[in-house]
Each structure stands twice: as C-alpha cells, then as structure tokens.
Design a protein around this motif. Sequence first.
Motif, PDB file in Angstrom:
ATOM      1  N   TYR A  76       0.832  -1.206   0.000  1.00 29.24           N
ATOM      2  CA  TYR A  76       0.000   0.000   0.000  1.00 29.24           C
ATOM      3  C   TYR A  76       0.868   1.258   0.000  1.00 29.24           C
ATOM      4  N   PRO A  77       0.358   2.351  -0.576  1.00 26.49           N
ATOM      5  CA  PRO A  77       1.029   3.635  -0.364  1.00 26.49           C
ATOM      6  C   PRO A  77       0.765   4.099   1.067  1.00 26.49           C
ATOM      7  N   LEU A  78       1.814   4.575   1.722  1.00 27.77           N
ATOM      8  CA  LEU A  78       1.711   5.047   3.100  1.00 27.77           C
ATOM      9  C   LEU A  78       1.957   6.551   3.152  1.00 27.77           C
ATOM     10  N   VAL A  79       1.141   7.246   3.927  1.00 32.61           N
ATOM     11  CA  VAL A  79       1.324   8.681   4.160  1.00 32.61           C
ATOM     12  C   VAL A  79       1.330   8.909   5.661  1.00 32.61           C
ATOM     13  N   LEU A  80       2.236   9.769   6.119  1.00 38.62           N
ATOM     14  CA  LEU A  80       2.338  10.106   7.534  1.00 38.62           C
ATOM     15  C   LEU A  80       1.555  11.391   7.797  1.00 38.62           C
ATOM     16  N   VAL A  81       0.715  11.379   8.826  1.00 40.23           N
ATOM     17  CA  VAL A  81      -0.025  12.572   9.241  1.00 40.23           C
ATOM     18  C   VAL A  81       0.282  12.791  10.712  1.00 40.23           C
ATOM     19  N   SER A  82       1.002  13.865  11.031  1.00 37.65           N
ATOM     20  CA  SER A  82       1.543  14.003  12.380  1.00 37.65           C
ATOM     21  C   SER A  82       1.523  15.443  12.877  1.00 37.65           C
ATOM     22  N   ASN A  83       1.182  15.593  14.163  1.00 34.48           N
ATOM     23  CA  ASN A  83       1.449  16.847  14.859  1.00 34.48           C
ATOM     24  C   ASN A  83       2.921  16.831  15.238  1.00 34.48           C
ATOM     25  N   PHE A  84       3.728  17.663  14.568  1.00 31.24           N
ATOM     26  CA  PHE A  84       5.156  17.643  14.846  1.00 31.24           C
ATOM     27  C   PHE A  84       5.724  19.044  14.679  1.00 31.24           C
ATOM     28  N   TYR A  85       7.015  19.194  14.879  1.00 30.36           N
ATOM     29  CA  TYR A  85       7.636  20.502  15.069  1.00 30.36           C
ATOM     30  C   TYR A  85       8.386  21.043  13.853  1.00 30.36           C
ATOM     31  N   GLU A 131       2.722  17.276   7.940  1.00 29.31           N
ATOM     32  CA  GLU A 131       3.229  17.657   9.267  1.00 29.31           C
ATOM     33  C   GLU A 131       2.592  18.965   9.694  1.00 29.31           C
ATOM     34  N   SER A 132       2.051  18.993  10.889  1.00 31.06           N
ATOM     35  CA  SER A 132       1.274  20.141  11.347  1.00 31.06           C
ATOM     36  C   SER A 132       2.050  21.454  11.268  1.00 31.06           C
ATOM     37  N   ALA A 133       3.322  21.436  11.657  1.00 27.77           N
ATOM     38  CA  ALA A 133       4.115  22.667  11.648  1.00 27.77           C
ATOM     39  C   ALA A 133       4.335  23.199  10.240  1.00 27.77           C
ATOM     40  N   VAL A 134       4.233  22.324   9.254  1.00 19.71           N
ATOM     41  CA  VAL A 134       4.441  22.716   7.858  1.00 19.71           C
ATOM     42  C   VAL A 134       3.140  23.151   7.201  1.00 19.71           C
ATOM     43  N   VAL A 135       2.062  22.406   7.428  1.00 17.67           N
ATOM     44  CA  VAL A 135       0.787  22.714   6.746  1.00 17.67           C
ATOM     45  C   VAL A 135      -0.069  23.705   7.516  1.00 17.67           C
ATOM     46  N   GLY A 136       0.272  23.977   8.781  1.00 13.96           N
ATOM     47  CA  GLY A 136      -0.470  24.961   9.558  1.00 13.96           C
ATOM     48  C   GLY A 136      -1.805  24.467  10.077  1.00 13.96           C
ATOM     49  N   ILE A 137      -1.991  23.165  10.148  1.00 11.61           N
ATOM     50  CA  ILE A 137      -3.211  22.565  10.693  1.00 11.61           C
ATOM     51  C   ILE A 137      -2.789  21.488  11.681  1.00 11.61           C
ATOM     52  N   ILE A 160      -6.529  18.081   8.561  1.00 11.93           N
ATOM     53  CA  ILE A 160      -5.165  17.569   8.366  1.00 11.93           C
ATOM     54  C   ILE A 160      -5.217  16.135   7.834  1.00 11.93           C
ATOM     55  N   PHE A 161      -6.221  15.377   8.241  1.00  5.64           N
ATOM     56  CA  PHE A 161      -6.386  14.039   7.690  1.00  5.64           C
ATOM     57  C   PHE A 161      -6.910  14.092   6.256  1.00  5.64           C
ATOM     58  N   GLN A 162      -7.722  15.093   5.965  1.00 11.57           N
ATOM     59  CA  GLN A 162      -8.206  15.241   4.594  1.00 11.57           C
ATOM     60  C   GLN A 162      -7.051  15.514   3.642  1.00 11.57           C
ATOM     61  N   LEU A 163      -6.048  16.256   4.119  1.00 15.75           N
ATOM     62  CA  LEU A 163      -4.854  16.478   3.301  1.00 15.75           C
ATOM     63  C   LEU A 163      -4.162  15.152   2.997  1.00 15.75           C
ATOM     64  N   GLY A 164      -4.107  14.277   3.988  1.00 14.64           N
ATOM     65  CA  GLY A 164      -3.506  12.965   3.777  1.00 14.64           C
ATOM     66  C   GLY A 164      -4.307  12.135   2.791  1.00 14.64           C
ATOM     67  N   SER A 218      -4.120   8.051  19.417  1.00  7.67           N
ATOM     68  CA  SER A 218      -4.973   8.969  20.151  1.00  7.67           C
ATOM     69  C   SER A 218      -6.416   8.860  19.679  1.00  7.67           C
ATOM     70  N   TYR A 219      -7.298   8.516  20.592  1.00  6.84           N
ATOM     71  CA  TYR A 219      -8.707   8.414  20.225  1.00  6.84           C
ATOM     72  C   TYR A 219      -9.243   9.781  19.803  1.00  6.84           C
ATOM     73  N   ASP A 220      -8.934  10.809  20.587  1.00  3.55           N
ATOM     74  CA  ASP A 220      -9.459  12.148  20.310  1.00  3.55           C
ATOM     75  C   ASP A 220      -8.818  12.803  19.089  1.00  3.55           C
ATOM     76  N   LYS A 221      -7.511  12.595  18.913  1.00  2.00           N
ATOM     77  CA  LYS A 221      -6.798  13.316  17.857  1.00  2.00           C
ATOM     78  C   LYS A 221      -6.652  12.534  16.553  1.00  2.00           C
ATOM     79  N   ASP A 222      -6.809  11.229  16.620  1.00  4.81           N
ATOM     80  CA  ASP A 222      -6.672  10.405  15.413  1.00  4.81           C
ATOM     81  C   ASP A 222      -7.995   9.759  15.004  1.00  4.81           C
ATOM     82  N   ILE A 223      -8.591   9.011  15.902  1.00  7.56           N
ATOM     83  CA  ILE A 223      -9.741   8.185  15.544  1.00  7.56           C
ATOM     84  C   ILE A 223     -10.989   9.014  15.266  1.00  7.56           C
ATOM     85  N   ILE A 224     -11.303   9.961  16.134  1.00  2.45           N
ATOM     86  CA  ILE A 224     -12.512  10.771  15.929  1.00  2.45           C
ATOM     87  C   ILE A 224     -12.450  11.572  14.631  1.00  2.45           C
ATOM     88  N   PRO A 225     -11.377  12.373  14.394  1.00  3.98           N
ATOM     89  CA  PRO A 225     -11.352  13.144  13.145  1.00  3.98           C
ATOM     90  C   PRO A 225     -11.277  12.283  11.899  1.00  3.98           C
TER      91      PRO A 225
END
Length: 240
Positions: free
Chosen positions: A128-137, A158-164, A171-175, A192-199
């Motif tokens: 599969y193609p893999l994409v990383l979606v992360s809150n990072f610095y 990456e959140s620090a790059v995309v501003g979301i 941010i998941f829609q971007l992925g 993270s249930y709140d930050k990954d699973i719900i959105p």
Amino acid sequence: MFNLNKVKGILFDYGGTIDSNGMHWAEVIWMAYEALKVPVSKDIFRDAYIHGERTLGKNPIVKPHHTFLDMLRLKSDLQIRWLEDNGHLPPKRNTMELPNLLADWCYGYAREAIDNARPILEQLAERYPLVLVSNFYGNIESVLKDFGLDHLFGSIVESAVVGIRKPNPEIFQLGVDRLGFPADEIVVVGDSYDKDIIPATQIGCQTIWLKNIGWSAYKGDETADIILSDFTEIKQVFAL
C-alpha cells in the motif's frame, strides 16, 4: 466496520504510534523519571511536561535538522529548568547531566519500539502507499531519516508545515488527498482516540486504534473499526 478488501492506502500517525507502541509520550518520559529516580510526583511532572510542550509550540526552538534525540534533550531541559525554577527539585539535582540522561533513556525506548515497527511498515509499504499525518515541530523528516523510516512514506503531512493540527479533521483530509483514494478506501492508524480516531471517522476513513496508556483516562465508550493493544498485531489485521 473494517473492510480490508476496500483498503487502498494507509495514513499513519507517528508520535505515540510508531515510536512508542501506543504509549503517550508523557507516560514514556515519566517512566524515565522513575528509572532515574527524579524526586518529583507524577502530577508535578505533568505540569513540567505541559510547560515544555507549550513552550515548544509557541517558540521555534526545534529546528528542521534536529533529530529525535536532539528534541528529547530540548524537552527534558525545559522540564528540568521549570522544576528547578519552581522549587520542585532540591539543589543537589541541579545538574546539567539530568536532561541528557532522561533524553538518552527515552531515545532508547523509542529506538526499540521503532525497531519492532519497521519490518511491519516495510511489508505494508510493499502493498500500500503510506502517508504520515503528524502533529510535529517541523523536523519529522530528520527524525524519520535518523530511524531509517524515511523511505517508507510517499508523503508527509506535518502540522508545523501545513499549519493545521490534529484533531482538526482537515489535516487528515490532506492525507486522503495525497493518497488520491476515497476516504472509505483509506485506513488511519493512530494512538490517540481524540486526535486520530474521531477526526478520521468524521471524514469517512476506516480506523485502527492502537490503544495503550493515554494522557487522560478513557471513558469506556470509545470505539474504532479495529482496536489493537500492540503494534505487532497489525500483522494479523493485514495478514502479513
């Protein structure tokens, strides 16, 4: 409901998922405090942790070239300085060595978790193609390169790059957009249930929750398409 036959791409969270087997990083760092016998309570440590995270979030302290060990040293230094400044560490602990010792302990923990995760990611990347979606610095590429993971992801959001930031589902829609498949043909893997699973669920993705010790206690009504307790269980999900 999880449908493996529909899956055409995978979005992975990074921190807390790949590098700590689902364990929130505050819990990992607390284990280091206990191992090194830092004489503070867990509640006080959590205050120091919050201070460090907020400081890094507001100030461009972490640079793109910083490795994970560099970042851990910055985090540990901010925490120990806060503890000293607020009178939570006795004078005998006022040493420059402690932040580095904490960082080294945590880096070893991360490397072990990643060594276990890497072969599974490599097998998945063959299918599969893999994409990383992360809150990072802003330094996630340096971190991935240091751990030998940089070749596995076709794209990084990456959140620090995309501003979301998570939990914003955008941010998941971007992925999803980078994978180029309908959301229901993509599975999101996160700790993270709140930050990954719900959105991820909100935009229609399938979800795999790597459930371990989080920042807060769980309510008991959390759900996902699949719930795992160990990263290696992904092998059974995808029949690797």
